[in-house]
Design an enzyme around this catalytic site. Structure first.
Site, PDB file in Angstrom:
ATOM      1  N   TYR A 140      -5.563   1.214   8.080  1.00 29.97           N
ATOM      2  CA  TYR A 140      -6.105  -0.041   8.596  1.00 29.97           C
ATOM      3  C   TYR A 140      -6.422   0.050  10.087  1.00 29.97           C
ATOM      4  O   TYR A 140      -7.249  -0.714  10.590  1.00 29.97           O
ATOM      5  CB  TYR A 140      -5.105  -1.186   8.389  1.00 29.97           C
ATOM      6  CG  TYR A 140      -5.156  -1.845   7.034  1.00 29.97           C
ATOM      7  CD1 TYR A 140      -5.099  -1.103   5.866  1.00 29.97           C
ATOM      8  CD2 TYR A 140      -5.251  -3.241   6.933  1.00 29.97           C
ATOM      9  CE1 TYR A 140      -5.126  -1.720   4.628  1.00 29.97           C
ATOM     10  CE2 TYR A 140      -5.274  -3.860   5.699  1.00 29.97           C
ATOM     11  CZ  TYR A 140      -5.213  -3.101   4.558  1.00 29.97           C
ATOM     12  OH  TYR A 140      -5.243  -3.719   3.333  1.00 29.97           O
ATOM     13  N   LYS A 186       1.317   9.388  -1.446  1.00 28.39           N
ATOM     14  CA  LYS A 186       0.383  10.258  -2.169  1.00 28.39           C
ATOM     15  C   LYS A 186       0.512  11.657  -1.562  1.00 28.39           C
ATOM     16  O   LYS A 186      -0.458  12.278  -1.126  1.00 28.39           O
ATOM     17  CB  LYS A 186      -1.045   9.688  -2.040  1.00 28.39           C
ATOM     18  CG  LYS A 186      -2.081  10.350  -2.918  1.00 28.39           C
ATOM     19  CD  LYS A 186      -1.989   9.989  -4.392  1.00 28.39           C
ATOM     20  CE  LYS A 186      -2.957  10.806  -5.206  1.00 28.39           C
ATOM     21  NZ  LYS A 186      -2.819  10.603  -6.658  1.00 28.39           N
ATOM     22  N   ASP A 218      -0.143   6.305  -7.596  1.00 30.88           N
ATOM     23  CA  ASP A 218      -0.833   6.027  -8.867  1.00 30.88           C
ATOM     24  C   ASP A 218       0.188   5.774  -9.982  1.00 30.88           C
ATOM     25  O   ASP A 218       0.075   4.811 -10.744  1.00 30.88           O
ATOM     26  CB  ASP A 218      -1.815   7.165  -9.239  1.00 30.88           C
ATOM     27  CG  ASP A 218      -1.232   8.560  -9.092  1.00 30.88           C
ATOM     28  OD1 ASP A 218      -0.103   8.695  -8.578  1.00 30.88           O
ATOM     29  OD2 ASP A 218      -1.899   9.537  -9.509  1.00 30.88           O
ATOM     30  N   ASP A 242      -0.561  -3.093   0.230  1.00 27.86           N
ATOM     31  CA  ASP A 242      -1.513  -4.173  -0.032  1.00 27.86           C
ATOM     32  C   ASP A 242      -1.830  -4.221  -1.525  1.00 27.86           C
ATOM     33  O   ASP A 242      -1.753  -5.272  -2.165  1.00 27.86           O
ATOM     34  CB  ASP A 242      -2.788  -3.935   0.784  1.00 27.86           C
ATOM     35  CG  ASP A 242      -3.828  -5.017   0.563  1.00 27.86           C
ATOM     36  OD1 ASP A 242      -3.448  -6.198   0.561  1.00 27.86           O
ATOM     37  OD2 ASP A 242      -5.012  -4.681   0.378  1.00 27.86           O
ATOM     38  N   ASP A 246      -0.350  -6.979  -4.765  1.00 28.43           N
ATOM     39  CA  ASP A 246      -1.190  -7.831  -5.625  1.00 28.43           C
ATOM     40  C   ASP A 246      -0.859  -7.573  -7.100  1.00 28.43           C
ATOM     41  O   ASP A 246      -0.842  -8.503  -7.915  1.00 28.43           O
ATOM     42  CB  ASP A 246      -2.688  -7.572  -5.385  1.00 28.43           C
ATOM     43  CG  ASP A 246      -3.324  -8.579  -4.416  1.00 28.43           C
ATOM     44  OD1 ASP A 246      -2.641  -8.968  -3.449  1.00 28.43           O
ATOM     45  OD2 ASP A 246      -4.496  -8.967  -4.622  1.00 28.43           O
TER      46      ASP A 246
HETATM   47  C1  IPM Z   1      -3.301  -9.289   2.787  1.00 29.61           C
HETATM   48  C2  IPM Z   1      -4.824  -9.231   2.879  1.00 29.61           C
HETATM   49  C3  IPM Z   1      -5.219  -8.601   4.201  1.00 29.61           C
HETATM   50  C4  IPM Z   1      -4.698  -7.169   4.179  1.00 29.61           C
HETATM   51  C5  IPM Z   1      -6.726  -8.607   4.547  1.00 29.61           C
HETATM   52  C6  IPM Z   1      -7.346  -9.950   4.393  1.00 29.61           C
HETATM   53  C7  IPM Z   1      -6.941  -8.082   5.942  1.00 29.61           C
HETATM   54  O1  IPM Z   1      -5.383  -8.598   1.789  1.00 29.61           O
HETATM   55  O2  IPM Z   1      -2.672  -9.903   3.663  1.00 29.61           O
HETATM   56  O3  IPM Z   1      -2.765  -8.751   1.834  1.00 29.61           O
HETATM   57  O4  IPM Z   1      -5.305  -6.293   3.565  1.00 29.61           O
HETATM   58  O5  IPM Z   1      -3.655  -6.944   4.792  1.00 29.61           O
HETATM   59 MN    MN Z   2      -3.939  -8.154   0.223  1.00 33.61          MN
END
Ligand code: IPM
Ligand code: MN
Ligand code: NAD
Length: 352
Positions: A140, A186, A218, A242, A246
């Site tokens: 990032y 990885k 993975d 990240d 999710d």
């Molecule tokens: C999160 C989001 C952010 C990230 C983006 C919007 C910069 O996806 O907070 O998880 O990738 O950190």
């Molecule tokens: Mn995110």
């Protein structure tokens, strides 16, 4: 007195932050402690007002308060801006400026929501793991970065001190849990990951009572869906964290359920893991629970009041047990409530 800066941001950000603010106000009235909440523009909302995604005034306010509460940023309106001017870049900037190197993302399944997960109830029941996502380094932030007509490039770099400090936090947390850390990387392909793995193992020498294992990212993505109960504490880099968080969101039923705490040595910011959800923004449909639970994390980590955090979690549980469901966690045929109805129910369950 707790001084909180709220930066609702874009899309559903203002709607879900309003939910957390209502909870904070109720707690303040109930327990008699003073909470001052100062709202500042951030992201696209700030750009539209001031021509800047993150103004000096907002950043300074964040530096001076006890804790920051963030909604979400971004949306189609600002998507075509140059990269460095996008709302998402402002989010990275605020994390970097405040030194928020550790992002804690707890994935915990509420029993009332077992049927909301897209996975089988017996697979998800009892899931309770905590992701330590490194937040101010890795790909990032690595230089060089850019793209031209013919190529695009980013750079993934981790420095020893960056890996050491997040690894330490993960081991410390594991000591208060089941004592198991899985580091996700990885290393079979990326040198930066081999380095990450080596440093995590060096730090582990100080925590012989904690069990450490490694997993490739993975495989980890697959294992989280196959058997999420095997995880206690996960420590991983910025990008992997990240993505994996999710995935964890869907175990709990919805992204709208997962809170987070972004912690540094001086500052802390609390934010749901989801985004600005442009598809449902402004419709009073968003699930406020991730943001309300982020306020609970604020009481745990910034204010050292775990009993208040538990009160918030219990009120969330009670609202869910009473059958309240926003659209994202409703089963077919369930009556659906709005953001404000869910908020009101949680506030009611907090009691006076
Ligand atoms: C999160 C989001 C952010 C990230 C983006 C919007 C910069 O996806 O907070 O998880 O990738 O950190
Ligand atoms: Mn995110
Ligand atoms: P998203 O998380 O905003 O939405 C993904 C899906 O989940 C959508 O269908 C959305 O409706 C749903 N969802 C998310 N939160 C919800 C909630 N609280 N209640 C009910 N449903 C919810 O991800 P996206 O669509 O990929 O991104 C939209 C925008 O948000 C982009 O601009 C992205 O960069 C930004 N974003 C910001 C943050 C942040 O500010 N921390 C995090 C992720 C994405």
């Amino acid at each position: 007195m707790y001084k909180i800066v709220s930066i609702p941001g874009d899309g559903i950000g203002p709607e879900v932050v309003a939910g957390a603010v209502a909870v904070l106000r109720q707690l303040s009235a109930k327990h008699g402690f003073e909470i001052v909440i100062e709202e500042h523009p951030f992201g696209g909302a700030s750009y539209d007002l001031h021509g800047e995604m993150l103004t000096t005034a907002t950043l300074e306010a964040c530096r001076k308060c006890d804790a920051v509460l963030l909604g979400a940023v971004g949306g189609p309106k600002w998507e075509s801006l140059p990269h460095e001017h996008k709302p998402e870049a402002a989010l990275l900037k605020i994390r970097k400026e405040l030194g928020l190197f550790a992002n804690l993302r707890p994935a915990k399944v509420y029993d009332a929501l077992l049927d909301a997960s897209s996975l089988k109830p017996d697979v998800v029941q009892g899931t309770d793991f905590l992701v330590f996502r490194e937040l101010t380094g890795g790909i990032y932030f690595g230089q060089p970065r850019g793209f031209d007509e013919n190529k695009g490039w980013n750079t993934m770099v981790y420095e020893r001190h960056e890996v050491e400090r997040i690894a330490r936090l993960a081991f410390e947390a594991a000591r208060k849990r089941k004592g198991e850390v899985i580091s996700i990387d990885k290393a079979n392909v990326l040198e930066v990951s081999q380095f990450w793995r080596n440093v995590v193992h060096t730090v582990h020498a100080d925590y012989p009572d904690v069990k450490l294992s490694d997993m490739y990212v993975d495989n980890a993505a697959m294992q989280i869906v196959r058997n999420p109960k095997q995880f206690d504490v996960i420590v991983t880099g910025n990008l992997f964290g990240d993505i994996l968080s999710d995935i964890a969101g869907m175990i709990t039923g919805s992204l709208g359920m997962l809170p987070s705490a972004s912690i540094g040595t001086k500052h802390a910011l609390y934010e749901p893991i989801h985004g600005s959800a442009p598809d449902i923004a402004g419709q009073n449909k968003a699930n406020p629970i991730a943001t309300i639970a982020s306020a609970a994390m604020m009481f745990e980590h910034s204010f050292k009041k775990p009993e208040i955090a538990s009160e918030i979690y219990r009120a969330i549980e009670a609202a869910l047990a009473a059958g309240l469901r926003t659209a994202d966690i409703a089963a077919p045929g369930d009556p659906v409530v709005s953001t404000t109805e869910m908020t009101d129910a949680i506030v009611r369950h907090l009691g006076a």
